[in-house]
Write an enzyme that holds these catalytic residues in place. Structure first.
Site, PDB file in Angstrom:
ATOM      1  N   CYS A   1       0.807  -1.223   0.000  1.00 51.10           N
ATOM      2  CA  CYS A   1       0.000   0.000   0.000  1.00 51.10           C
ATOM      3  C   CYS A   1       0.841   1.274   0.000  1.00 51.10           C
ATOM      4  O   CYS A   1       0.327   2.349  -0.306  1.00 51.10           O
ATOM      5  CB  CYS A   1      -0.945   0.016   1.191  1.00 51.10           C
TER       6      CYS A   1
ATOM      7  N   HIS B   1      -9.081   3.972  -1.381  1.00 50.86           N
ATOM      8  CA  HIS B   1      -7.671   3.611  -1.250  1.00 50.86           C
ATOM      9  C   HIS B   1      -7.231   2.817  -2.486  1.00 50.86           C
ATOM     10  O   HIS B   1      -7.160   1.591  -2.443  1.00 50.86           O
ATOM     11  CB  HIS B   1      -7.492   2.797   0.034  1.00 50.86           C
TER      12      HIS B   1
ATOM     13  N   CYS C   1       0.422   2.374   6.330  1.00 50.41           N
ATOM     14  CA  CYS C   1       0.670   0.982   6.677  1.00 50.41           C
ATOM     15  C   CYS C   1       0.679   0.140   5.408  1.00 50.41           C
ATOM     16  O   CYS C   1       0.041   0.482   4.407  1.00 50.41           O
ATOM     17  CB  CYS C   1      -0.371   0.464   7.663  1.00 50.41           C
TER      18      CYS C   1
ATOM     19  N   GLY D   1       1.014  -4.012   3.606  1.00 53.62           N
ATOM     20  CA  GLY D   1       0.929  -5.456   3.759  1.00 53.62           C
ATOM     21  C   GLY D   1       2.291  -6.053   4.074  1.00 53.62           C
ATOM     22  O   GLY D   1       3.308  -5.642   3.523  1.00 53.62           O
TER      23      GLY D   1
END
Length: 383
Positions: free
Chosen positions: A91, A338, A368, A370
């Site tokens: 991300c 997102h 944040c 993955g």
């Protein structure tokens, strides 16, 4: 050798399209080309002068396979001599692309770099790359004594660890929608957006906003990951489509080109943390970048922390002691979406415009990712 400064001279983004919405029929290469050419239109820079294009994209499959960055520059009509690379840090891919471009400029390797990202989740669904594989491997799962590494489960674990009730999460999610509505109605995004034409219609605003969202309306939604859980579709980020692009150079080169820097990159960090809880790394990433910049959280006037799930910014806020009014003041991904590979660059675009509009000296963004990593970047308003 002197380390040069890296400055952002322009940033643009598309409106964020909702899943299967207005942008779903646009190929990600064409969506990327749109923001690339908007950068050129706004700056007047000859694209042949761009040393590299660094482009975030997470699900590099199907329409987003085979180095989407390279094909975006070709679709934009840029000279064949302009290279491009696609970056994947989950991300945080768009944010990592920006930091990598800035590092190249600071080192002297590049004079002008373009960075950003794209994701068309309507065309290349979340998780599509894992459908035929086992990305973690049994050794990793054995190391953490688990049978899965899952962001939804991680969000539930964060809520549990920090004592975040469903009501608290739903109140935060409702706040995101309200602040996004206020920002849209107040024209906060107007100058950073490039409209996307679809036939005779145009998408000119973020499409996913659900006006009138309240904790009461969200209370009707079923938990997504645990029968007794607190995470559901309404307090998590929306699946979306979008693209954003940023031009980075030195103050000296900007002056030569007649461009006025918006911000300079003051400091950056990337860290790893628990891959099972997965989404807590923005906490140590922020602590690290504040230390590098010689600042405290109280010095930061505006913060963009990606709202992957409501517990992420709330736990971060508790640990950092940040002023809630400075955290995601324009709403966030819960309200508007997102688009994975683009989100880091979208956050940058939102942040630097807000800093300039409000005269805010220091801004911070963090996201944040993955696998339990996170990027954090601090920008300083250019003088």
């Amino acid at each position: 050798m002197r380390v040069r400064e890296a400055v952002v001279v322009e940033a643009v983004r598309t409106p964020i399209g909702k899943r299967n919405g207005a942008l779903s029929s646009v190929h990600p290469v064409d969506l990327s080309a749109l923001v690339l050419n908007e950068l050129i239109a706004r700056t007047g820079v000859d694209p042949a002068a761009v040393d590299d294009v660094m482009w975030g994209c997470v699900t590099q499959l199907g329409d987003q396979s085979s180095n989407v960055a390279r094909f975006a520059t070709l679709a934009a009509g840029w000279p064949e001599s302009v290279p491009a690379v696609t970056v994947n840090r989950a991300c945080g891919s768009g944010q990592q692309a920006i930091e990598s471009a800035a590092h190249a400029v600071m080192s002297g390797a590049y004079d002008i770099a373009v960075a950003g990202g794209v994701e068309t989740m309507s065309r290349v669904p979340l998780g599509a790359a894992r459908a035929s594989g086992f990305p973690y491997g049994q050794t990793v799962l054995d190391r953490y004594a688990t049978d899965r590494l899952d962001q939804g489960t991680g969000a539930e674990l964060i809520a549990e660890k920090w004592g975040l009730s469903r009501l608290m999460l739903d109140e935060y999610a409702s706040r995101s929608h309200q602040l996004a509505a206020d920002a849209i109605d107040g024209g906060a995004f107007d100058t950073q957006l490039v409209p996307v034409a679809r036939g005779e219609a145009q998408l000119t605003v973020d499409e996913g906003l659900r006006r009138g969202t309240t904790p009461e309306t969200l209370s009707k939604l079923k938990p997504s990951f645990r029968a007794d859980g607190v995470i559901h579709a309404g307090n998590a980020s929306q699946i979306s489509d979008g693209a954003a692009a940023v031009m980075i150079t030195t103050p000296e080169k900007a002056a030569e080109l007649g461009l006025t820097p918006i911000v300079r990159l003051l400091a950056g960090s990337v860290v790893g943390a628990d891959p099972v809880m997965m989404l807590t790394a923005p906490i140590p990433a922020t602590q690290k970048v504040l230390g590098r910049a010689g600042l405290t959280i109280g010095d930061i006037g505006a913060i963009e922390i990606n709202e992957a799930f409501a517990p992420v910014p709330l736990a971060w806020q508790i640990e950092l002691g940040a002023d809630p009014d400075r955290v995601n003041p324009l709403g966030g991904a819960i309200a508007v979406g997102h688009p994975l590979g683009a989100s880091g660059a979208i956050l940058t675009t939102r942040l630097v415009y807000h800093m300039r509009d409000k005269g805010i000296r220091y801004g911070l963004q963090t996201i944040c990712e993955g696998g339990g990593t996170a990027n954090a970047t601090i920008y300083e308003l250019a003088e």
